[in-house]
Scaffold this motif. Structure first.
Motif, PDB file in Angstrom:
ATOM      1  N   LYS A 185      38.721  30.556  33.228  1.00  0.00           N
ATOM      2  CA  LYS A 185      39.284  30.743  34.568  1.00  0.00           C
ATOM      3  C   LYS A 185      39.639  29.404  35.195  1.00  0.00           C
ATOM      4  CE  LYS A 185      38.439  32.705  39.116  1.00  0.00           C
ATOM      5  NZ  LYS A 185      38.864  31.523  39.873  1.00  0.00           N
ATOM      6  N   MET A 186      38.796  28.393  34.961  1.00  0.00           N
ATOM      7  CA  MET A 186      39.015  27.095  35.566  1.00  0.00           C
ATOM      8  C   MET A 186      39.840  26.158  34.686  1.00  0.00           C
ATOM      9  SD  MET A 186      37.658  27.696  38.367  1.00  0.00           S
ATOM     10  CE  MET A 186      37.968  26.097  39.082  1.00  0.00           C
ATOM     11  N   GLY A 187      40.424  26.689  33.598  1.00  0.00           N
ATOM     12  CA  GLY A 187      41.277  25.875  32.743  1.00  0.00           C
ATOM     13  C   GLY A 187      40.539  24.841  31.931  1.00  0.00           C
ATOM     14  N   ARG A 188      39.284  25.124  31.573  1.00  0.00           N
ATOM     15  CA  ARG A 188      38.485  24.177  30.786  1.00  0.00           C
ATOM     16  C   ARG A 188      37.872  24.865  29.568  1.00  0.00           C
ATOM     17  NH1 ARG A 188      34.998  20.782  35.160  1.00  0.00           N
ATOM     18  NH2 ARG A 188      34.592  19.501  33.305  1.00  0.00           N
ATOM     19  N   PRO A 189      38.698  25.473  28.725  1.00  0.00           N
ATOM     20  CA  PRO A 189      38.159  26.209  27.568  1.00  0.00           C
ATOM     21  C   PRO A 189      37.459  25.309  26.564  1.00  0.00           C
ATOM     22  CG  PRO A 189      40.534  25.973  27.377  1.00  0.00           C
ATOM     23  CD  PRO A 189      40.172  25.500  28.747  1.00  0.00           C
ATOM     24  N   GLU A 190      37.754  24.011  26.599  1.00  0.00           N
ATOM     25  CA  GLU A 190      37.124  23.111  25.631  1.00  0.00           C
ATOM     26  C   GLU A 190      35.615  23.074  25.779  1.00  0.00           C
ATOM     27  OE1 GLU A 190      37.887  20.880  29.342  1.00  0.00           O
ATOM     28  OE2 GLU A 190      39.111  22.189  28.067  1.00  0.00           O
ATOM     29  N   LEU A 191      35.111  23.263  27.005  1.00  0.00           N
ATOM     30  CA  LEU A 191      33.660  23.305  27.202  1.00  0.00           C
ATOM     31  C   LEU A 191      33.062  24.522  26.504  1.00  0.00           C
ATOM     32  CD1 LEU A 191      33.204  22.333  30.978  1.00  0.00           C
ATOM     33  CD2 LEU A 191      32.756  20.913  28.967  1.00  0.00           C
ATOM     34  N   ALA A 192      33.725  25.660  26.650  1.00  0.00           N
ATOM     35  CA  ALA A 192      33.244  26.885  25.996  1.00  0.00           C
ATOM     36  C   ALA A 192      33.325  26.759  24.480  1.00  0.00           C
ATOM     37  CB  ALA A 192      34.053  28.086  26.481  1.00  0.00           C
ATOM     38  N   GLU A 193      34.407  26.188  23.982  1.00  0.00           N
ATOM     39  CA  GLU A 193      34.569  26.023  22.539  1.00  0.00           C
ATOM     40  C   GLU A 193      33.469  25.136  21.964  1.00  0.00           C
ATOM     41  OE1 GLU A 193      38.474  24.444  22.388  1.00  0.00           O
ATOM     42  OE2 GLU A 193      39.475  26.407  22.527  1.00  0.00           O
ATOM     43  N   LYS A 194      33.108  24.097  22.699  1.00  0.00           N
ATOM     44  CA  LYS A 194      32.045  23.194  22.246  1.00  0.00           C
ATOM     45  C   LYS A 194      30.705  23.909  22.194  1.00  0.00           C
ATOM     46  CE  LYS A 194      29.835  18.796  23.535  1.00  0.00           C
ATOM     47  NZ  LYS A 194      29.804  17.702  24.566  1.00  0.00           N
ATOM     48  N   ALA A 195      30.405  24.694  23.230  1.00  0.00           N
ATOM     49  CA  ALA A 195      29.145  25.436  23.257  1.00  0.00           C
ATOM     50  C   ALA A 195      29.120  26.512  22.173  1.00  0.00           C
ATOM     51  CB  ALA A 195      28.937  26.064  24.634  1.00  0.00           C
ATOM     52  N   LEU A 196      30.250  27.187  21.969  1.00  0.00           N
ATOM     53  CA  LEU A 196      30.328  28.256  20.978  1.00  0.00           C
ATOM     54  C   LEU A 196      30.160  27.705  19.565  1.00  0.00           C
ATOM     55  CD1 LEU A 196      30.821  31.294  20.629  1.00  0.00           C
ATOM     56  CD2 LEU A 196      33.268  30.805  20.485  1.00  0.00           C
ATOM     57  N   ALA A 197      30.759  26.560  19.292  1.00  0.00           N
ATOM     58  CA  ALA A 197      30.617  25.937  17.975  1.00  0.00           C
ATOM     59  C   ALA A 197      29.167  25.568  17.700  1.00  0.00           C
ATOM     60  CB  ALA A 197      31.510  24.698  17.894  1.00  0.00           C
TER      61      ALA A 197
END
Length: 604
Positions: free
Chosen positions: A502-514
Motif C-alpha cells: 500500500k505504501m509503495g515499499r514492497p522490497e521490505l516485504a520481499e526481504k522479510a518473506l525471503a
C-alpha cells in the motif's frame, strides 16, 4: 505533541454514516510529547507515533464453482446451543471456465475444450502451464515471464489443501493445524474465523471462491441472533470463535453432519471472541472485490448479519470511550497480556469493519440509526502525563520512525509496539500517509528487533520480571520472548506485505518473506518462534499450522499480483482526514476545512 481527532458520522453505502472517534499523537526525541496537553486514543490500543499505470497481467483459469443458491432464505431465530443446518446448493453448468486477464480489461468465458486465445494486446505474453490438478489449471504470469513456484510454495499448497474441512460434501474452511503426529489437537482441529482469513485470501487469489463463499454463509448461520440479558450466553450479533463439523446420530441407522460453534467456551479464560465478527466483515468485502460477485453482500441474511455485528459493536455500555471496549484475551493475543480496554488490534480491525460496512450496507431506515457523535471539548481527557514514558522508548525509537501505541486507558498508556494493529492501521488508512510511512520506517530501522531471524514479532518489547508475573499472571506459555509475549508469528507476513505494498515499499516485504522461506519448510511450518531474535521454534508451537502456511502463500500471491493487492486495502478518506486535521490546529474546530486535511497527505 499534536493530536488528531477523528469524530464523524459517515455513510454506509453513501448517505448514512458510521462513526468512531480516535486520536493520534506524534513525538520525536527532539520534542518529547506534552502528554498533559494532548492525549491519544487508538483502537485496539491507543495510537501514538513519533516522529493506473499498466500492471503486469496475470491469468487465472479455474473451473466455475458450485455456487450456493441465491434463493432468499427466511431469517429464523434459533437457540445458540442448536447446531446449524445445511445450506441448499445448486450445481451450475460446468462446461464453461472463466479466464481473467488481470490487466483490468479482459474477462471472457470459453468452452472447456477450446484452446485459450488472448487478445492481441496481451498476445506477447508467454503462457505456460505451471500446475494442473484434474480439470483445474492455474497459470500465473508476471512481466511476460512465468514465475516458477518454489518447493516451499508447492508444499504449502499441499498442506493447505489437506487442511480443508468439508461439510455435507462442500468445503467450508481449514483447520487451525494439521500435524499428523499430534495426538492431542485440543481445539486446533477446528475452523477459526480469524485463522481462516489468510487461507481464504490464498484461495481467492488462486481463483477459488467456492470455499470462501461457503465459509461466509455457514458462519453466518452460526451467528447469535438472540437477545440475552445474562452473562452466560453470547450477545446478539456475536460471531463464534470457531466451529467444528460433527456427525450426530438421528436414529440407529441415520446420521447427520452438523456445525458445532464455539463462542469462547473452549478458549483460555473462557473469553468471547471480539474480533471474529470484524474479520468476517473484512473477508466478505474481500470476497466481493476479488471475485466480482457482489450478490452475496446484497442478500437479506448477509445484510442482517452485518447490521447485527455493527449493533453489537456500537451498543451503549458502561464506558465513556467512543471506541470498542473489550476484555483481555479477546483478540489474536488470546491470553492475559494486559491488553484489555481499547487495544490497537481491535480498534484497527473495528475501523476497517466500519469502512467495509459503509461500502456494503444498503441504506434504509434501520441502517440510518447506526451512527454516533461525541464531544471533544476536554483537553487532557485521560489524565496522561509525560512521566509515563518509559526510558527504553526514547533510546529505541528512530528519528524518522514511529508507531501507534498499544493502548490508552485512564492515567495509563501501553507503549509496546503491536504488529497487527500497526500494520492493519496502514492497510485501512486509519493513520495518515505520513504516519503510515513512519511505521514502516520504524520496522526498517529496528529490523533486528521486529523481524530478526523470523518475521514478525507480535509485540515489542516482551514483559519481563515482575511485569510478566503480575500482568500475565505468571503464564508459563507467555514467558518473555515467547508466544504472545513477544514471540515471532510468521502468519503476520501477509498483513505486513499488504501494508508495504500500500505504501509503495514492497522490497521490505520481499526481504522479510525471503527470510521466512529459508526456514519455514525445514521447520515444518510452526505456529510461532521463541527468543528475542525469533531463532528457535516455539516451545509449545504446533507444527503444520495452517495460518502460517496461508500467510506465506498469500504474501507470495500479493507480491506477484499487485493489482489484486490493491483491492484489499483502503485509500485515505478525505472526510475523515478533514476531521483528523482539526486536532492539529489550536483554532476553533468549525474553521477547519478539507484543505487542512489534505496537507496531511504525503505526495509521492
Amino acid at each position: 505533541m499534536s493530536a488528531i481527532c477523528l469524530i464523524r458520522k459517515f455513510s454506509m453505502k453513501s448517505p448514512s454514516r458510521f462513526h468512531r472517534s480516535l486520536l493520534f499523537s506524534t513525538f520525536s526525541k527532539e520534542s518529547p510529547p506534552d502528554l498533559a496537553r494532548n492525549a491519544s486514543i487508538r483502537r485496539p490500543y491507543s495510537s501514538s507515533i513519533s516522529g493506473q499505470s499498466f500492471v503486469s497481467p496475470s491469468i487465472w483459469r479455474f473451473t466455475q464453482p458450485n455456487w450456493i443458491s441465491e434463493k432468499t432464505r427466511s431469517i429464523s431465530v434459533f437457540s445458540l446451543r442448536d447446531f446449524s443446518t445445511s445450506i441448499e446448493t445448486n450445481a451450475t453448468d460446468k462446461s464453461f471456465e472463466r479466464i481473467q486477464v488481470q490487466s483490468g480489461l479482459i474477462v471472457e468465458k470459453i468452452h472447456r475444450n477450446e484452446e485459450v486465445t488472448l487478445d492481441e494486446s496481451v498476445s506477447k505474453i508467454d503462457v505456460k502451464e505451471i500446475e494442473k490438478s484434474g480439470d483445474e489449471i492455474v497459470e500465473t504470469i508476471s512481466d511476460g515471464k512465468v514465475r516458477e513456484e518454489s518447493e516451499a510454495e508447492k508444499e504449502a499448497w499441499r498442506i493447505l489443501e489437506n487442511a480443508v474441512v468439508r461439510y455435507c460434501g462442500s468445503p467450508v474452511g481449514t483447520v487451525a493445524a494439521n500435524d499428523p503426529g499430534d495426538k492431542l489437537p485440543l481445539n486446533y482441529d477446528q475452523v477459526f474465523i480469524r485463522d481462516f482469513v489468510p487461507s481464504a485470501l490464498a484461495f481467492l487469489l488462486k481463483g477459488d471462491g467456492d470455499i470462501v463463499r461457503n465459509f461466509l454463509l455457514h458462519t453466518l448461520q452460526l451467528q447469535s441472533w438472540e437477545k440475552t440479558v445474562d452473562c452466560y450466553s453470547p450477545g446478539q450479533g456475536l460471531m463464534p470463535a470457531s466451529f467444528k463439523v460433527r456427525t450426530v446420530a438421528l436414529d440407529e441407522n441415520t446420521t447427520e453432519e452438523v456445525l458445532d460453534p464455539d463462542f469462547g467456551e473452549s478458549a483460555i479464560g473462557r473469553v468471547a471472541p471480539v474480533d471474529s465478527g470484524l474479520w468476517w466483515i473484512i473477508l466478505l468485502r474481500a470476497y466481493g472485490k476479488i471475485t466480482g460477485d457482489f450478490s452475496l453482500q446484497e442478500r437479506i441474511d448477509v445484510q442482517t448479519g452485518i447490521k447485527l455485528i455493527m449493533n453489537l459493536c456500537l451498543a451503549d455500555g458502561f464506558d465513556m470511550f467512543p471506541t470498542l471496549l473489550v476484555t483481555d484475551g479477546s483478540c489474536m493475543i488470546d491470553r492475559r497480556m494486559g491488553i484489555h480496554g481499547h487495544p490497537l488490534e481491535i480498534q484497527s480491525l473495528f475501523y476497517s469493519a466500519l469502512r467495509c460496512s459503509r461500502e456494503m450496507l444498503s441504506v434504509n431506515d434501520r441502517s440510518k440509526d447506526l451512527t454516533e457523535e461525541y464531544s471533544t471539548d476536554a483537553t487532557n481527557k485521560f489524565n496522561i502525563y509525560p512521566e509515563q514514558i518509559p526510558p527504553w522508548l526514547m533510546d529505541w525509537i528512530p528519528e524518522q520512525g514511529g508507531y501507534l501505541l498499544g493502548n490508552l486507558q485512564p492515567a495509563h498508556m501501553d507503549f509496546r509496539f503491536f504488529s497487527l494493529g500497526n500494520f492493519w492501521s496502514i492497510v485501512s488508512s486509519l493513520g495518515t500517509p505520513k504516519q503510515n510511512e513512519a511505521i514502516l520506517n520504524l520496522v526498517e530501522a529496528k529490523w533486528d528487533d521486529i523481524i530478526g531471524n523470523m518475521p514478525l514479532k507480535i509485540c515489542y518489547p516482551a514483559l519481563e520480571y515482575d511485569d510478566w508475573r503480575i500482568i500475565t499472571g505468571s503464564d508459563p506459555k507467555n514467558t518473555p520472548w515467547s508466544y504472545h509475549n513477544s514471540g515471532s508469528w510468521p502468519t503476520l507476513l501477509w498483513q505486513f506485505t499488504l501494508a508495504c505494498m500500500k505504501m509503495g515499499r514492497p522490497e521490505l516485504a520481499e526481504k522479510a518473506l525471503a527470510l521466512a522461506e529459508k526456514r519455514l519448510m525445514a521447520d515444518r511450518w510452526p505456529e510461532y518462534y521463541d527468543t528475542r531474535s525469533g531463532k528457535f521454534i516455539g516451545k509449545q508451537s504446533r507444527l503444520y499450522q495452517t495460518w502460517t502456511v496461508a500467510g506465506f502463500l498469500t504474501s507470495k500471491l500479493l507480491l506477484a499480483n499487485p493489482e489484486m493487492a490493491s483491492l484489499l486495502f483502503w485509500e485515505e478518506d478525505y472526510e475523515l482526514l478533514d476531521i483528523c486535521a482539526c486536532g492539529l490546529r489550536k483554532s476553533d474546530r468549525k474553521k477547519c476545512s478539507r484543505v487542512a486535511a489534505k496537507t496531511q497527505i504525503l505526495v509521492r
